[in-house]
Design a protein around this motif. Structure first.
Motif, PDB file in Angstrom:
ATOM      1  N   SER A  97       0.820  -1.203   0.000  1.00  6.80           N
ATOM      2  CA  SER A  97       0.000   0.000   0.000  1.00  6.80           C
ATOM      3  C   SER A  97       0.859   1.260   0.000  1.00  6.80           C
ATOM      4  O   SER A  97       0.397   2.327  -0.339  1.00  6.80           O
ATOM      5  CB  SER A  97      -0.934   0.011   1.204  1.00  6.80           C
ATOM      6  OG  SER A  97      -0.179   0.185   2.377  1.00  6.80           O
ATOM      7  N   HIS A  98       2.112   1.129   0.428  1.00  7.41           N
ATOM      8  CA  HIS A  98       3.052   2.244   0.359  1.00  7.41           C
ATOM      9  C   HIS A  98       4.166   1.822  -0.573  1.00  7.41           C
ATOM     10  O   HIS A  98       5.126   1.181  -0.185  1.00  7.41           O
ATOM     11  CB  HIS A  98       3.593   2.564   1.763  1.00  7.41           C
ATOM     12  CG  HIS A  98       4.614   3.667   1.755  1.00  7.41           C
ATOM     13  ND1 HIS A  98       4.314   4.962   2.107  1.00  7.41           N
ATOM     14  CD2 HIS A  98       5.920   3.676   1.419  1.00  7.41           C
ATOM     15  CE1 HIS A  98       5.410   5.703   2.006  1.00  7.41           C
ATOM     16  NE2 HIS A  98       6.396   4.951   1.596  1.00  7.41           N
ATOM     17  N   GLN A  99       3.990   2.151  -1.825  1.00  3.01           N
ATOM     18  CA  GLN A  99       4.891   1.651  -2.853  1.00  3.01           C
ATOM     19  C   GLN A  99       5.517   2.844  -3.543  1.00  3.01           C
ATOM     20  O   GLN A  99       4.819   3.634  -4.188  1.00  3.01           O
ATOM     21  CB  GLN A  99       4.085   0.804  -3.841  1.00  3.01           C
ATOM     22  CG  GLN A  99       4.914  -0.023  -4.791  1.00  3.01           C
ATOM     23  CD  GLN A  99       4.023  -0.817  -5.720  1.00  3.01           C
ATOM     24  OE1 GLN A  99       2.867  -1.114  -5.404  1.00  3.01           O
ATOM     25  NE2 GLN A  99       4.537  -1.136  -6.885  1.00  3.01           N
ATOM     26  N   HIS A 100       6.812   2.985  -3.413  1.00  2.00           N
ATOM     27  CA  HIS A 100       7.484   4.138  -4.008  1.00  2.00           C
ATOM     28  C   HIS A 100       7.274   4.148  -5.521  1.00  2.00           C
ATOM     29  O   HIS A 100       7.361   3.118  -6.178  1.00  2.00           O
ATOM     30  CB  HIS A 100       8.970   4.124  -3.670  1.00  2.00           C
ATOM     31  CG  HIS A 100       9.230   4.347  -2.216  1.00  2.00           C
ATOM     32  ND1 HIS A 100      10.455   4.199  -1.640  1.00  2.00           N
ATOM     33  CD2 HIS A 100       8.389   4.715  -1.213  1.00  2.00           C
ATOM     34  CE1 HIS A 100      10.374   4.452  -0.341  1.00  2.00           C
ATOM     35  NE2 HIS A 100       9.128   4.765  -0.052  1.00  2.00           N
ATOM     36  N   GLY A 101       6.975   5.324  -6.065  1.00  3.18           N
ATOM     37  CA  GLY A 101       6.723   5.455  -7.489  1.00  3.18           C
ATOM     38  C   GLY A 101       5.267   5.277  -7.860  1.00  3.18           C
ATOM     39  O   GLY A 101       4.886   5.466  -9.006  1.00  3.18           O
TER      40      GLY A 101
ATOM     41  N   PHE B  13      12.302  12.972  -1.086  1.00  4.09           N
ATOM     42  CA  PHE B  13      12.850  12.413   0.154  1.00  4.09           C
ATOM     43  C   PHE B  13      11.675  12.032   1.030  1.00  4.09           C
ATOM     44  O   PHE B  13      10.546  12.465   0.793  1.00  4.09           O
ATOM     45  CB  PHE B  13      13.770  13.416   0.863  1.00  4.09           C
ATOM     46  CG  PHE B  13      13.124  14.749   1.156  1.00  4.09           C
ATOM     47  CD1 PHE B  13      12.411  14.960   2.330  1.00  4.09           C
ATOM     48  CD2 PHE B  13      13.210  15.791   0.231  1.00  4.09           C
ATOM     49  CE1 PHE B  13      11.809  16.177   2.588  1.00  4.09           C
ATOM     50  CE2 PHE B  13      12.603  17.022   0.487  1.00  4.09           C
ATOM     51  CZ  PHE B  13      11.912  17.214   1.669  1.00  4.09           C
ATOM     52  N   GLU B  14      11.945  11.232   2.047  1.00  5.29           N
ATOM     53  CA  GLU B  14      10.849  10.748   2.872  1.00  5.29           C
ATOM     54  C   GLU B  14      11.201  10.802   4.359  1.00  5.29           C
ATOM     55  O   GLU B  14      10.755   9.997   5.158  1.00  5.29           O
ATOM     56  CB  GLU B  14      10.474   9.319   2.452  1.00  5.29           C
ATOM     57  CG  GLU B  14       8.978   9.069   2.557  1.00  5.29           C
ATOM     58  CD  GLU B  14       8.541   7.835   1.782  1.00  5.29           C
ATOM     59  OE1 GLU B  14       8.721   6.739   2.306  1.00  5.29           O
ATOM     60  OE2 GLU B  14       8.012   7.996   0.662  1.00  5.29           O
ATOM     61  N   HIS B  15      12.023  11.781   4.681  1.00 11.31           N
ATOM     62  CA  HIS B  15      12.340  12.054   6.083  1.00 11.31           C
ATOM     63  C   HIS B  15      11.898  13.489   6.361  1.00 11.31           C
ATOM     64  O   HIS B  15      11.532  14.223   5.431  1.00 11.31           O
ATOM     65  CB  HIS B  15      13.841  11.894   6.329  1.00 11.31           C
ATOM     66  CG  HIS B  15      14.685  12.656   5.341  1.00 11.31           C
ATOM     67  ND1 HIS B  15      14.799  14.038   5.357  1.00 11.31           N
ATOM     68  CD2 HIS B  15      15.401  12.244   4.263  1.00 11.31           C
ATOM     69  CE1 HIS B  15      15.575  14.424   4.371  1.00 11.31           C
ATOM     70  NE2 HIS B  15      15.937  13.363   3.679  1.00 11.31           N
TER      71      HIS B  15
ATOM     72  N   GLN C 150      12.090   5.413   7.982  1.00 10.23           N
ATOM     73  CA  GLN C 150      10.696   5.777   8.146  1.00 10.23           C
ATOM     74  C   GLN C 150      10.058   6.036   6.781  1.00 10.23           C
ATOM     75  O   GLN C 150      10.718   6.541   5.876  1.00 10.23           O
ATOM     76  CB  GLN C 150      10.632   7.036   9.003  1.00 10.23           C
ATOM     77  CG  GLN C 150       9.241   7.475   9.367  1.00 10.23           C
ATOM     78  CD  GLN C 150       9.320   8.715  10.248  1.00 10.23           C
ATOM     79  OE1 GLN C 150      10.183   8.807  11.115  1.00 10.23           O
ATOM     80  NE2 GLN C 150       8.432   9.653  10.015  1.00 10.23           N
ATOM     81  N   HIS C 151       8.804   5.684   6.660  1.00  8.94           N
ATOM     82  CA  HIS C 151       8.050   6.016   5.458  1.00  8.94           C
ATOM     83  C   HIS C 151       6.954   6.996   5.824  1.00  8.94           C
ATOM     84  O   HIS C 151       6.486   7.016   6.950  1.00  8.94           O
ATOM     85  CB  HIS C 151       7.434   4.768   4.825  1.00  8.94           C
ATOM     86  CG  HIS C 151       8.462   3.847   4.268  1.00  8.94           C
ATOM     87  ND1 HIS C 151       9.072   4.057   3.047  1.00  8.94           N
ATOM     88  CD2 HIS C 151       9.004   2.725   4.761  1.00  8.94           C
ATOM     89  CE1 HIS C 151       9.943   3.093   2.825  1.00  8.94           C
ATOM     90  NE2 HIS C 151       9.923   2.273   3.845  1.00  8.94           N
ATOM     91  N   ALA C 152       6.558   7.816   4.860  1.00  9.95           N
ATOM     92  CA  ALA C 152       5.518   8.801   5.120  1.00  9.95           C
ATOM     93  C   ALA C 152       4.683   8.988   3.866  1.00  9.95           C
ATOM     94  O   ALA C 152       5.173   8.813   2.742  1.00  9.95           O
ATOM     95  CB  ALA C 152       6.139  10.136   5.529  1.00  9.95           C
TER      96      ALA C 152
HETATM   97 ZN   LIG Z   1       8.429   5.113   1.715  1.00 11.97          ZN
END
Ligand SMILES: [Zn+2]
Length: 180
Positions: A28-32, A59-61, A119-121
């Motif tokens: 469900s959290h898939q980069h791109g 970026f994801e921070h 971490q992912h956001a």
């Molecule tokens: Zn992520």
């Protein structure tokens, strides 16, 4: 206003279930990759967009440098002001909108207080658009796939008085038919 109820339900369920889904289902959290839901009624469309923050920010921070803060501000402002879908004649205007950016909202956050390397956001956007001519439009455009190079796939699903449908747009594909 069936579609309004449908979207309200889907938004509520997305907000409630997002943390659980993110933990249980990495897909469900898939980069791109990002997902957008549209609910049509007459000349109004309600939108729910969910994307990993990295697709839009790069970026994801939490932002660490002035440039990253600027990027986060620019993206948030763009998502607030820009109709995420439009008619071919660009008649849509944003009536209401919200942007939930898990990274940019937390301005006082001390980036060094914990390790957020892994971490992912997500960024979640809702919009209500008024689009004269929408009820007779055979196809719509979206600026998302050209605005954000990190967005490789955008899955769009819609529902309205004429039925429902779905399509996947690749990067720089910015037009889709509603099939009516
Ligand atoms: Zn992520």
């Amino acid at each position: 206003m069936l579609s309004r109820k449908l979207l309200a339900l889907s938004i509520a369920s997305a907000l409630v279930s997002a943390p659980a889904i993110a933990a249980d289902n990495p897909a469900s959290h898939q980069h791109g990759h990002a997902e957008m839901q549209l609910a049509f009624s007459d000349n109004q469309v309600e939108i729910l967009l969910m994307s990993p923050a990295g697709n839009m920010l790069g970026f994801e921070h939490h932002p660490r440098t002035p440039e990253q803060h600027q990027t986060a501000d620019n993206v948030t402002n763009w998502l607030e002001e820009t109709p995420l879908v439009n008619t071919q004649e660009s008649t849509c205007t944003v009536q209401e909108g919200t942007v939930q950016n898990e990274l940019a909202d937390d301005r006082d956050h001390d980036a060094h207080s914990h390790d957020d390397q892994n971490q992912h956001a997500d960024i979640t956007v809702t919009q209500v658009l008024n689009c004269p001519g929408l009820d007779t439009s055979a196809s719509l455009t979206t600026p998302l796939t050209t605005r954000f190079p990190g967005l490789e796939h955008l899955d769009i699903a819609w529902a309205g008085p004429d039925g429902q449908g779905a399509i996947r747009l690749n990067h720089e594909e910015n037009s889709f038919r509603l099939g009516r």
